[in-house]
Enzyme design. Structure first.
Site, PDB file in Angstrom:
ATOM      1  N   CYS A  30      14.802  52.536  57.666  1.00  0.00           N
ATOM      2  CA  CYS A  30      16.082  52.889  57.929  1.00  0.00           C
ATOM      3  C   CYS A  30      17.374  51.993  57.214  1.00  0.00           C
ATOM      4  CB  CYS A  30      16.435  52.906  59.208  1.00  0.00           C
ATOM      5  SG  CYS A  30      18.574  53.859  59.085  1.00  0.00           S
ATOM      6  N   CYS A  33      20.769  51.532  58.314  1.00  0.00           N
ATOM      7  CA  CYS A  33      20.257  50.747  59.439  1.00  0.00           C
ATOM      8  C   CYS A  33      20.909  49.124  59.618  1.00  0.00           C
ATOM      9  CB  CYS A  33      18.921  50.667  60.133  1.00  0.00           C
ATOM     10  SG  CYS A  33      18.690  52.011  61.215  1.00  0.00           S
TER      11      CYS A  33
END
Length: 282
Positions: A30, A33
């Site tokens: 991600c 993230c």
């Protein structure tokens, strides 16, 4: 710190009773993230223990992610006092992150009380006393903090100081249905009663000679509560419940409930006698 289903209870639920915990649901693939994680780590260090961050890799902890209905990451959930209290999805600018955190972090009296709980968890009793007094200096009407202080004083057998603090509680607490106050009152009433009672061995002899003498049993239970011998007190209180629920308006059961609160730091004893009380009632 990474957590998992096996350690979530300790790392998040229990830990959040001492200070707020942010749970960062993320995954290695991600991109956002990788932006949010370092921002949170930087702020965690800056806030210096006022909150802590725990990370959950959703690829490795799909059951946790499903339980909290995490469908998009990064997804951050805030926990306080064992419960989820706030959340956001995606990457927030640092200014908005600070606003989110400032709403979460206790301020003033709440912060001092949180510090006291953390100090107690680490066994630093004097620091806990100082923090609770600081909380009450911020807000003299903060009954939850004063009850914490009274309980600590009673644990340390500082009875007169505890009485002084009881006098400063609000009528809302002392005249309402507050389980913590009722437990405190039970201990102080037992101390008062014990001062005028015969020695414990004499009371034990009375009960042994006449097991149905419920007044003698309650006197003995009071003396044992005053000495913080809660298991033995509960034995005699249960005997009262089993013999006569109407005795002094069900005082055996009511006093057992207060003793459960007094003995909260002895969960095995509380659990054992709760089961016995439940069996006696039902």
């Amino acid at each position: 710190m990474e957590t998992s289903l096996a350690t979530f209870e300790k790392d998040v639920i229990a830990a959040s009773t001492l200070a707020p915990v942010l749970v960062d649901f993320w995954a290695p693939w991600c991109g956002p993230c990788k932006t949010l994680g370092p921002m949170l780590e930087k702020l965690e260090a800056e806030y210096a223990g006022k909150w802590r961050m725990v990370k959950v890799n959703v690829d490795e902890n799909q059951e946790l992610a499903a339980h909290f209905q995490v469908r998009s990451i990064p997804h951050v959930m805030a926990f306080a006092d064992g419960q989820p209290v706030d959340q956001f999805i995606g990457v927030l600018p640092e200014g908005q992150l600070r606003e989110f955190l400032d709403k979460l972090v206790p301020q003033g009296a709440d912060a001092a009380r949180t510090e006291a709980h953390a100090a107690l968890a680490e066994g630093h009793r004097e620091d806990a006393y100082d923090a609770l007094k600081e909380a009450l200096a911020y807000d003299p009407g903060y009954d939850d903090a004063r009850l914490d202080l009274i309980e600590l004083l009673l644990e340390d057998n500082r009875i007169d100081e505890a009485r002084n603090e009881v006098d400063l509680l609000s009528p809302k607490t002392t005249q309402g249905i507050d389980a913590r106050f009722n437990a405190i009152k039970t201990r102080l009433d037992a101390v008062d009663a014990a001062a005028d009672l015969p020695p414990t061995d004499a009371l034990e002899a009375r009960v042994a000679a006449e097991p149905g003498d419920l007044e003698a049993r309650f006197d003995l239970a009071s003396a044992l509560i005053a000495r913080r011998n809660y298991a033995s007190a509960l034995e005699h209180l249960l005997a009262i419940v089993q013999r006569d629920r109407t005795f002094r308006d069900d005082i055996g059961r009511k006093t057992m409930l207060s003793v459960f609160d007094l003995a909260a730091h002895q969960p095995e004893i509380v659990s054992q006698w709760r089961r016995k009380l439940s069996a006696a009632l039902f």
